[in-house]
Each structure stands twice: as C-alpha cells, then as structure tokens.
Write an enzyme that holds these catalytic residues in place. Structure first.
Site, PDB file in Angstrom:
ATOM      1  N   MET A  29       0.843  -1.199   0.000  1.00 54.27           N
ATOM      2  CA  MET A  29       0.000   0.000   0.000  1.00 54.27           C
ATOM      3  C   MET A  29       0.880   1.251   0.000  1.00 54.27           C
ATOM      4  O   MET A  29       0.443   2.339   0.376  1.00 54.27           O
ATOM      5  CB  MET A  29      -0.955  -0.005   1.193  1.00 54.27           C
ATOM      6  N   HIS A  36       9.753  -3.600   3.179  1.00 55.04           N
ATOM      7  CA  HIS A  36       9.344  -3.868   1.807  1.00 55.04           C
ATOM      8  C   HIS A  36      10.563  -4.176   0.930  1.00 55.04           C
ATOM      9  O   HIS A  36      10.535  -5.079   0.093  1.00 55.04           O
ATOM     10  CB  HIS A  36       8.614  -2.651   1.205  1.00 55.04           C
ATOM     11  N   GLY A 148       5.334 -10.502   4.126  1.00 51.04           N
ATOM     12  CA  GLY A 148       6.060 -10.493   5.386  1.00 51.04           C
ATOM     13  C   GLY A 148       5.257 -11.119   6.508  1.00 51.04           C
ATOM     14  O   GLY A 148       4.011 -11.069   6.505  1.00 51.04           O
ATOM     15  N   SER A 186       6.918  -0.710   9.728  1.00 52.44           N
ATOM     16  CA  SER A 186       5.555  -0.525   9.221  1.00 52.44           C
ATOM     17  C   SER A 186       5.448   0.862   8.622  1.00 52.44           C
ATOM     18  O   SER A 186       6.101   1.808   9.082  1.00 52.44           O
ATOM     19  CB  SER A 186       4.544  -0.668  10.371  1.00 52.44           C
ATOM     20  N   SER A 187       4.599   1.007   7.604  1.00 50.14           N
ATOM     21  CA  SER A 187       4.350   2.326   7.019  1.00 50.14           C
ATOM     22  C   SER A 187       3.756   3.272   8.053  1.00 50.14           C
ATOM     23  O   SER A 187       3.963   4.485   7.996  1.00 50.14           O
ATOM     24  CB  SER A 187       3.407   2.191   5.822  1.00 50.14           C
ATOM     25  N   ARG A 188       3.047   2.718   9.029  1.00 51.75           N
ATOM     26  CA  ARG A 188       2.424   3.548  10.063  1.00 51.75           C
ATOM     27  C   ARG A 188       3.451   4.163  11.006  1.00 51.75           C
ATOM     28  O   ARG A 188       3.155   5.153  11.692  1.00 51.75           O
ATOM     29  CB  ARG A 188       1.417   2.728  10.870  1.00 51.75           C
TER      30      ARG A 188
END
Length: 281
Positions: A29, A36, A148, A186-188
């Site tokens: 996303m 990633h 992952g 995490s992207s968060r």
C-alpha cells in the site's frame, strides 16, 4: 523501471516474461520502507522480473480516518525502489481500473481464521484483503508472491485465498524486519512522534519476554504479564494480546504437545495502530 497505472499496460509489459521465465510479485500500500525492500530484494534474486503494486485499498479499512491519513507518496516510493538493480515494474492502478466496477468487497470464508484476532476487531477487513489481493493476482499473474510475517494472519488468509480461487501462485513468507529498537517496520511508523516511536519498543520487548518465559509459565499467567507491562506505560494502549495455535490461529487457553504457538498483539500509540507477532515454540 516502468510505472504502470492500469492492468492493460502492465499486462503488455509482462508478455515477454510469460514463457519460460518467472515473475515475482509484492503487493503493497506504498509508504515503502526497508521491510518492503527486503521482500523486493528476495524476489529479484528468485525471479526474472518483479512487480511491486502500490495501491491503498479502501475496502480493507474499517476506519475512514485511518484510510484518509494513510501515507501516500508514489514519487517517493518509485525513487526508493530505483536504488535496486534488476527488472522491476511498479503497478499503481486507480481503484476504478483495478476493480473494474463498484469498489466493494467480495464475501469470503477462510475456514474461520478470518474471525480470529484482527477479524474480531476490524469488521470486513479480510473480505477487503481477499478481494484486492485476488484482483491484483489476476492482474499480475505472478509465479511467486512475497508477504512479510508481520501480518501473519493475513499471510495465512492469502494462502487460503490462493486455494479458494485455484490460482497457480506460490506464496513465499518472509521474516519480520525490525527497526534498531526492535519495533516491527511498518508504514504507520512514519506517523509516530519521536516519543511514541521510543515507547513502542515495549511491544517487541514484551513479546520477547513472553517467548523467553513460554515454557515456564501458563498461558493465563503470560496474558497477565503482558497486561501488567502495558499498564505501566500510559502512552500505549493494548487492543488485544493473544497466544494462538500457529496453524488454526485459534486462541490457546493451554499448551499441548506437538503444537506450535505464536503471540499476537495490537497496540495503539495515540490514534496509530501497531501490530506485531512472534513465534513461541
């Protein structure tokens, strides 16, 4: 590295790789990070070309604010991937092109694992995940797809999805990549304040303590230990902690021989939701 915004142009670009060559795929996303990157590097080593999709899927969010605030920067993501060597394609479709109709979820039954943990707290989440991954799989038609283990429940859902949809795709699971302080990448994480980022080290520390004490303590005692650890930290709030059978994902009340277990946790740092897990046996 080409960037493709619709299924038709991507399909044409992949034609030379359809016979006698392997196509790898990593669905994301966006807001890409080194976690990633580790997936993409492995895929490039094991395939002749790799597709990375960048698509924030609206149907898997049960919280509209979370969807609105999810970080998006396609140019930065493409630049981040450009450091890699190898044949790489970026697939960044519009929802209307990918869904080719109403942007709604298909209803799935994943053998009840969709009702455990994340499924209890995020209504319709796995229907959205299953729907978009199926659409992406059919757009890319890879030989191998890489996920992952941070989203371990999602990984098991995807394995079920491939069987349900009868897709000839090998699912490759990859280990969790962590920040230097142990927080799962995490992207968060990009939305965390410096204080929240530092406090969130408690997640990995607590999971590691559970792993260390798993053979000595009962599951109820371990559950109590985790609650006590987080009561001392007012900036983090547990949504759930569960020890589950690794195969069925059902919550474990006690330990049985010849069974494998994994600890799962979801925590809020302010309004930012973080998840993690760790194998225990």
């Amino acid at each position: 590295m080409g960037v493709y915004t619709n299924r038709e142009s991507l399909s044409n670009a992949l034609l030379p790789f359809r016979k006698g060559k392997k196509i790898g795929f990593i669905p994301t996303m966006g807001a890409l990070h080194n976690g990633h990157l580790s997936l993409v590097k492995q895929a490039l080593n094991e395939n002749d070309c790799v597709v990375v999709s960048i698509f924030v899927n609206p149907t898997q969010f049960d919280n509209k604010k979370d969807l609105e605030k999810y970080p998006r920067n396609l140019d930065a993501d493409v630049k981040f991937l450009s450091q890699l060597e190898g044949t790489l394609f970026v697939f960044a479709p519009e929802a209307s092109n990918l869904y080719n109709g109403p942007v709604i979820s298909k209803k799935y039954t994943f053998g009840n694992i969709e009702h455990e943990m994340e499924g209890k707290h995020r209504k319709g989440h796995f229907d959205g995940v299953g729907t978009v991954v199926n659409l992406l799989f059919r757009a890319v038609m890879p030989d191998q797809a890489y996920f992952g283990e941070k989203d371990f429940q999602q990984l098991q859902i995807i394995r079920k999805l491939v069987a349900i949809e009868k897709l000839p795709i090998r699912i490759v699971n990859c280990p969790i990549v962590r920040e230097p302080n142990g927080l799962a990448m995490s992207s968060r994480n990009k939305r965390l304040t410096e204080q929240q980022f530092n406090d969130a080290v408690l997640i990995n520390k607590t999971l590691s303590e559970v792993k260390e004490k798993f053979s000595a303590l009962s599951i109820p005692a371990l559950n109590k230990l985790v609650v006590e650890r987080f009561l001392k930290n007012t900036s983090l709030k547990i949504e759930y902690f569960e020890i589950a059978n690794e195969r069925t994902l059902k919550t474990a009340k006690r330990k049985y021989k010849n069974s494998s277990y994994r600890a799962f946790i979801a925590v809020y740092a302010g309004e930012i939701r973080l998840i993690d897990n760790m194998a225990l046996s």
